[in-house]
Design a protein around this motif. Structure first.
Motif, short mmCIF file in Angstrom:
data_model
loop_
_atom_site.label_atom_id
_atom_site.label_comp_id
_atom_site.label_asym_id
_atom_site.label_seq_id
_atom_site.Cartn_x
_atom_site.Cartn_y
_atom_site.Cartn_z
N ARG A 301 0.78 -1.12 0.08
CA ARG A 301 0.05 0.05 0.02
C ARG A 301 0.59 1.46 -0.08
NH1 ARG A 301 -3.24 0.14 5.65
NH2 ARG A 301 -3.84 2.11 4.93
N ALA A 302 1.98 1.25 -0.46
CA ALA A 302 3.04 2.12 -0.50
C ALA A 302 3.76 2.30 -1.82
CB ALA A 302 4.12 2.23 0.73
N VAL A 303 4.40 3.46 -2.14
CA VAL A 303 5.25 3.51 -3.33
C VAL A 303 6.53 4.18 -3.00
CG1 VAL A 303 5.68 4.65 -5.63
CG2 VAL A 303 3.52 3.59 -5.09
N LYS A 304 7.73 3.78 -3.66
CA LYS A 304 8.98 4.05 -3.22
C LYS A 304 9.43 4.89 -4.43
CE LYS A 304 13.33 4.40 -1.77
NZ LYS A 304 14.18 3.20 -1.70
N LEU A 305 9.69 6.09 -4.14
CA LEU A 305 10.55 6.94 -5.30
C LEU A 305 11.74 7.34 -4.75
CD1 LEU A 305 7.31 9.15 -6.10
CD2 LEU A 305 8.28 7.12 -7.21
N TYR A 306 12.67 7.50 -5.81
CA TYR A 306 13.90 8.45 -5.66
C TYR A 306 14.09 9.96 -6.04
CZ TYR A 306 16.07 3.73 -4.52
OH TYR A 306 16.27 2.60 -4.14
N SER A 307 14.68 10.48 -5.10
CA SER A 307 15.11 11.97 -5.87
C SER A 307 16.67 12.10 -6.28
CB SER A 307 14.41 12.99 -4.63
OG SER A 307 15.37 12.83 -3.34
N ILE A 343 4.42 11.40 -7.50
CA ILE A 343 3.84 11.53 -6.08
C ILE A 343 2.29 11.59 -6.35
CG2 ILE A 343 3.57 12.67 -4.32
CD1 ILE A 343 6.45 13.65 -4.09
N GLY A 344 1.94 12.58 -7.22
CA GLY A 344 0.31 12.83 -7.52
C GLY A 344 -0.22 11.49 -8.06
N GLY A 348 -3.07 9.52 -5.99
CA GLY A 348 -4.16 9.31 -6.53
C GLY A 348 -4.86 8.00 -6.36
N LYS A 349 -4.13 7.06 -6.50
CA LYS A 349 -4.59 5.66 -6.39
C LYS A 349 -4.61 5.24 -5.04
CE LYS A 349 -4.67 4.56 -10.93
NZ LYS A 349 -5.90 3.97 -11.64
N GLY A 350 -4.53 6.06 -3.95
CA GLY A 350 -4.71 5.77 -2.69
C GLY A 350 -3.36 5.02 -2.04
N TYR A 351 -2.16 5.22 -2.56
CA TYR A 351 -1.03 4.71 -1.90
C TYR A 351 -0.23 5.74 -1.33
CZ TYR A 351 -1.67 0.47 -4.68
OH TYR A 351 -2.05 -0.61 -5.37
N GLN A 352 0.32 5.56 -0.04
CA GLN A 352 1.34 5.95 0.61
C GLN A 352 2.47 6.26 -0.12
OE1 GLN A 352 4.04 4.17 3.34
NE2 GLN A 352 3.14 5.49 5.16
N VAL A 353 3.43 7.50 -0.04
CA VAL A 353 4.54 7.64 -0.97
C VAL A 353 5.57 7.86 0.09
CG1 VAL A 353 5.57 9.04 -2.49
CG2 VAL A 353 3.19 8.71 -2.91
N GLY A 354 6.97 6.97 -0.33
CA GLY A 354 8.02 7.24 0.49
C GLY A 354 8.99 7.55 -0.48
N VAL A 355 9.64 8.74 -0.21
CA VAL A 355 10.64 9.56 -1.35
C VAL A 355 12.16 9.41 -0.70
CG1 VAL A 355 11.29 10.94 -3.17
CG2 VAL A 355 8.81 10.98 -2.43
#
Length: 554
Positions: A301-307, A343-344, A348-355
């Motif tokens: 229920r989460a997404v991991k992104l990189y900056s 992130i949007g 928008g799909k209801g997932y927590q985001v961790g960057v």
């Protein structure tokens, strides 16, 4: 009561007690600790468990009469505490590391080359030699290692070795040739090919440039993937880890986890963060987030992104140039618009985001992106996170509160980086670096982790680093920037209650309160009465998840 012998007790059978206070397991004579829901430390002597969940904790006298026909685990005065949760690890990466070349013990280039040669000689059948864990800072090279140095021990087949932080890779000449990397290969966006004075690749690829090599490395097959997961789960249980936020998984990995959950083979609760918002996310998000799968053993229920990249390889994106490399600001992986879009999409799909954000420029970009997305789409309530939050401009730190963000931080990063961090960014910028006390003081929740296999998965190393800010030899005296340390109850909270909160699970795990899962460990010392200097050497004797023992020290 049916008594079994203390620490040699096997898996607790699920028996339904006939008493009004039904319990199938009575854990007695323990030196028990837990936090309550507000983070206050509580002490107890006994605990009742029914169907894998805590019924009550209290004194022997209060609970013995309620135990009925429950089986008994005699703790013999041993210390019992909640199992620890790592809020940022890489499960399959750990399993892979356990099965490949491990360079973390190497204290010099020569020692690393000896390890590589020994592995190569022992595995003549391997078409590729893979591994990770090298750190040129510890080797005191003052530079990256080279392909030629690797060639001196292995030249007959490709070698590819990840740096300790996972943000650079070291290849030999055979690997560079196979990947088609030469003088004419351009640096990809968000990456860098290290070159010599003539522009020839030297053997190290930084951040996005690593993809040029990854595309050529054979993927593990299904059998090897299972072996990797088995190895990781065994190691996690050994060090007392009962849950992990897996920071960046693929659809194939989620399928493997679901299979293990269906078979009852998961021995730690996994909160999976989908790696990026690309095709795998589109596939997995079709049916929305997965919550509490397999009796609360799996969430997706989460997404991991990189900056940005990492500090050690000077890939972390900085507002001002590196103090020890005045022409380098590091690497931002996205434009502000791209970061907002990713992130949007997830929110928008209801997932927590961790960057992932390590440098102060990266943290600012992510904070700006969250602010813009929340204004346009909402999603603040999803408990979004910044992973690492390692170097943050002091003016930006209060924005974590304003935006309701969790700081997912790794205490051992500070004690691993203290040999080079101030050289990289200078003393002035250290005010916002590894700034745990500053975050806690303003009310930000810190979810404690390790980023294994970048660091050891042992959570007691994290507790020790959080409290002492020293290496395992007690250096530097008094701790490194000790004004930013944590108390032991605060550190425990980061690795239990607040790690659970970061994965939306504070009502079901993280403490040993009634109604929560009986995820606990027995250890060889009372860390709350022992010297802080000894925390890191704590030995886990048993690990229990959902009232079942998943590890016992031989």
């Amino acid at each position: 009561m049916k008594r079994l012998s203390g620490l040699s007790l096997m898996f607790a059978a699920a028996l339904c007690a006939s008493s009004a206070f039904a319990a199938d397991l009575f854990i007695d004579h323990v030196n028990g600790y837990t936090l309550d829901g507000k983070g206050k430390l509580q002490h107890f002597e006994a605990m009742l468990v029914e169907n894998g969940k805590v019924v009550a904790t209290g004194s022997h006298a209060a609970l013995a009469s309620r135990a009925g026909d429950a089986r008994v685990l005699d703790g013999k005065g041993r210390t019992l505490m909640p199992g620890l949760i790592d809020a940022h690890g890489h499960v399959m990466g750990l399993g892979q590391a356990l099965r490949q070349i491990d360079l973390t013990p190497a204290k010099s280039l020569d020692a690393a080359l000896a390890i590589i040669k020994k592995h190569a000689d022992a595995h003549p059948e391997s078409a590729w030699l893979l591994g990770r864990g090298w750190n040129q800072e510890i080797w005191k090279l003052g530079r990256f290692p080279t392909a030629k140095e690797l060639d001196s021990v292995v030249s007959d087949r490709p070698v590819w070795l990840g740096r300790v932080d996972g943000h650079a890779g070291w290849a030999n000449s055979a690997a560079l040739k196979l990947a088609g990397i030469d003088k004419d290969t351009p640096d990809p966006s968000g990456g860098r090919i290290e070159r010599d004075a003539q522009g020839q690749p030297t053997g190290v690829l930084v951040d996005a440039a690593m993809k040029l090599m990854a595309a050529k490395v054979p993927a593990p097959d299904a059998q090897e993937s299972s072996r990797m997961l088995d190895a990781a789960l065994a190691e996690m249980a050994r060090v007392g880890m009962v849950g992990v936020d897996d920071a960046g998984v693929t659809a194939a990995t989620v399928a493997l986890y679901k299979h293990y959950a269906d078979e009852g083979k998961l021995t730690a609760r996994i909160y999976a963060m989908i790696g990026a918002t690309d095709a795998d996310f589109d596939l997995l998000a079709k049916d929305g987030p997965i919550k509490g799968y397999g009796n609360d053993f799996l969430d997706v229920r989460a997404v991991k992104l990189y900056s940005d990249g990492a500090l050690g390889s000077r890939g972390a994106a900085m507002l001002a140039p590196y103090s020890d490399d005045p022409h380098n600001h590091g690497l931002l992986f996205n434009t502000p618009e791209q970061m907002q879009a990713k992130i949007g999409k997830a929110i928008g799909k209801g997932y927590q985001v961790g960057v992932h954000a390590i440098g102060d420029a990266a943290n600012r970009e992510v904070l700006d992106a969250y602010a813009a997305v929340f204004k346009q789409e909402g999603g603040k309530e999803l408990r979004n996170r910044i992973e690492h939050a390692q170097v943050v401009d002091p003016e930006d730190i209060p924005r974590f509160v304003q935006l309701g963000l969790i700081a997912s931080m790794q205490p051992t990063h500070a004690t691993s980086d203290m040999n080079m961090a101030q050289d990289r960014i200078g003393k002035a910028r250290m005010r916002g670096a590894y700034a745990w006390r500053t975050f806690l003081k303003q009310g930000t929740r810190i979810a404690g982790g390790s980023d294994f296999p970048v660091e050891s998965p042992n959570p007691f190393y994290g507790l020790y680093s959080a409290v002492t800010r020293q290496d395992h030899d007690g250096k530097p005296p008094g701790g490194w920037y000790p004004q930013q340390d944590m108390s032991l109850p605060e550190a425990l909270r980061a690795f239990t209650l607040d790690a659970a909160y970061a994965s939306h699970a504070e009502t079901t795990r993280g403490t040993l309160e009634p109604g929560k899962w009986a995820d606990f460990i027995l250890i060889d010392r009372d860390i709350f009465k022992d010297k802080p200097a000894r925390i890191w050497s704590t030995v886990v004797l048993e690990t229990w998840v959902g009232g079942k023992r998943v590890y016992a020290k031989p």
